[in-house]
Design a protein around this motif. Structure first.
Motif, PDB file in Angstrom:
ATOM      1  N   HIS A  36       0.822  -1.208   0.000  1.00  8.07           N
ATOM      2  CA  HIS A  36       0.000   0.000   0.000  1.00  8.07           C
ATOM      3  C   HIS A  36       0.856   1.259   0.000  1.00  8.07           C
ATOM      4  CE1 HIS A  36      -3.344   2.692   0.599  1.00  8.07           C
ATOM      5  NE2 HIS A  36      -2.792   3.165   1.703  1.00  8.07           N
ATOM      6  N   GLU A  39       2.754   1.614  -3.294  1.00 10.69           N
ATOM      7  CA  GLU A  39       1.862   2.067  -4.369  1.00 10.69           C
ATOM      8  C   GLU A  39       1.525   3.546  -4.230  1.00 10.69           C
ATOM      9  OE1 GLU A  39      -1.889   0.284  -6.776  1.00 10.69           O
ATOM     10  OE2 GLU A  39      -1.997   0.136  -4.588  1.00 10.69           O
ATOM     11  N   GLU A  40       1.291   4.010  -2.995  1.00 15.69           N
ATOM     12  CA  GLU A  40       1.009   5.426  -2.784  1.00 15.69           C
ATOM     13  C   GLU A  40       2.211   6.286  -3.153  1.00 15.69           C
ATOM     14  OE1 GLU A  40      -1.816   7.157  -1.811  1.00 15.69           O
ATOM     15  OE2 GLU A  40      -2.743   5.245  -2.310  1.00 15.69           O
ATOM     16  N   ILE A  42       4.401   5.572  -5.454  1.00 14.44           N
ATOM     17  CA  ILE A  42       4.441   5.577  -6.917  1.00 14.44           C
ATOM     18  C   ILE A  42       3.410   6.562  -7.471  1.00 14.44           C
ATOM     19  CG2 ILE A  42       4.034   4.202  -9.001  1.00 14.44           C
ATOM     20  CD1 ILE A  42       4.964   1.742  -7.340  1.00 14.44           C
ATOM     21  N   LYS A  43       2.185   6.496  -6.966  1.00 10.42           N
ATOM     22  CA  LYS A  43       1.109   7.361  -7.451  1.00 10.42           C
ATOM     23  C   LYS A  43       1.429   8.835  -7.267  1.00 10.42           C
ATOM     24  CE  LYS A  43      -2.863   4.283  -6.654  1.00 10.42           C
ATOM     25  NZ  LYS A  43      -4.067   4.084  -5.789  1.00 10.42           N
ATOM     26  N   ASN A  44       2.167   9.148  -6.215  1.00  9.17           N
ATOM     27  CA  ASN A  44       2.440  10.547  -5.883  1.00  9.17           C
ATOM     28  C   ASN A  44       3.839  10.991  -6.294  1.00  9.17           C
ATOM     29  OD1 ASN A  44      -0.020  11.615  -4.179  1.00  9.17           O
ATOM     30  ND2 ASN A  44       0.307   9.497  -3.576  1.00  9.17           N
ATOM     31  N   ASN A  45       4.450  10.218  -7.182  1.00  5.68           N
ATOM     32  CA  ASN A  45       5.738  10.593  -7.800  1.00  5.68           C
ATOM     33  C   ASN A  45       6.858  10.824  -6.788  1.00  5.68           C
ATOM     34  OD1 ASN A  45       4.621  10.632 -10.500  1.00  5.68           O
ATOM     35  ND2 ASN A  45       3.627  12.555  -9.939  1.00  5.68           N
ATOM     36  N   TRP A  63       2.660  -1.403 -11.843  1.00  7.71           N
ATOM     37  CA  TRP A  63       3.617  -0.508 -11.202  1.00  7.71           C
ATOM     38  C   TRP A  63       4.725  -0.113 -12.167  1.00  7.71           C
ATOM     39  CZ3 TRP A  63       4.911  -2.533  -5.592  1.00  7.71           C
ATOM     40  CH2 TRP A  63       3.737  -2.452  -4.808  1.00  7.71           C
ATOM     41  N   HIS A 160       0.374  12.896   0.439  1.00  9.40           N
ATOM     42  CA  HIS A 160      -0.760  13.613  -0.155  1.00  9.40           C
ATOM     43  C   HIS A 160      -0.793  15.104   0.108  1.00  9.40           C
ATOM     44  CE1 HIS A 160      -3.197   9.590   0.020  1.00  9.40           C
ATOM     45  NE2 HIS A 160      -2.197   9.543  -0.825  1.00  9.40           N
TER      46      HIS A 160
END
Length: 253
Positions: A36, A39-40, A42-45, A63, A160
């Motif tokens: 988790h 992945e977060e 990765i999503k948020n660069n 991914w 975030h």
């Protein structure tokens, strides 16, 4: 892709150092565990430097992690570098996030004064994210942002929103310059948050689990609020209190 078999490998020793504040500061990096959080990131660069994968773990095909070194390790090595009782099969080393140049603007902020429990700090960051805040500011004496328990407790919210660190007095002065109400928390001399009108902008300060807010900071606040207690408990957990206030003071009618 590299493979490491021994827990005595120098690379493994370096990863373990990232569980200490000194080790993180020296490397300008921190370690996250579990799919988790990875992945977060990765999503948020977030800049991922290394990925450590247990040999039987299946990395999601979606991914995309560029410019990172990949290491495959057996279960015994993953257990050795994990900070949890049951490793989740994957970890990553990330470059520290530089929010130091972010300047606070009009909006909604949570300021944390000397809260030492990492679980509480992480939970408050997650709650601030959920409540739609524009940033969190960690004052002196507060648990380190990159403490592994803080990171786990944020559930990815660390990636975030801006999370700043520094002298809360300076931030209070900045909020006053831009006319953002500074709200302290105190049982004595405060008023019930239930009587407070809804605010679209604020800087809420919560204090140490045992001592509460620093008195010098409290004196600089525009007002102080408390949460009424109807039962026999002497006080609320600071993270629970922060959650009630963050939602309550912006939704009062």
């Amino acid at each position: 892709m590299k493979r490491i078999e021994s827990a005595k490998n120098p690379r493994v020793k370096q990863w373990k150092k990232l569980y200490t504040k000194k080790g993180r500061e020296q490397a300008n990096a921190f370690i996250i565990e579990g799919p988790h959080l990875v992945e977060e990131a990765i999503k948020n660069n977030v800049s991922i430097i290394e990925v450590i994968v247990e040999e039987e773990y299946q990395v999601p095909s979606a991914w995309t992690i560029e410019a990172a070194e990949w290491y495959y390790v057996p279960r015994k090595v993953m257990e050795g570098i994990s900070d949890t009782e049951t490793p989740q099969g994957i970890a990553a080393v990330c470059e520290m996030i530089n929010d130091s140049e972010v300047e606070v603007q009009k909006g909604k902020y949570l300021l944390i004064d000397g809260v030492q429990d990492p679980g509480n700090v992480g939970t408050m960051i997650r709650t601030a994210d959920s409540a739609g805040l524009d940033g969190v500011i960690l004052g002196k004496g507060t648990a380190d942002l990159y403490n592994s328990k803080v990171l786990r407790s944020t559930q990815g919210s660390v990636f975030h929103l801006p999370i700043l660190k520094g002298d809360l007095t300076s931030y209070i002065e900045r909020f006053k310059e831009i006319n953002v109400p500074v709200i302290g928390t105190a049982l004595e001399g405060g008023e019930s948050f239930l009587n407070n009108q809804g605010l679209s902008e604020f800087a809420l300060i919560v204090g140490n689990e045992g001592k509460g807010m620093d008195k010098a900071l409290l004196e600089q606040c525009d007002q102080a609020l408390y949460i009424p207690i109807y039962g026999k408990a002497e006080s609320l957990n600071v993270a629970v209190a922060a959650g009630i206030l963050l939602y309550g003071i912006q939704n009062q009618r």
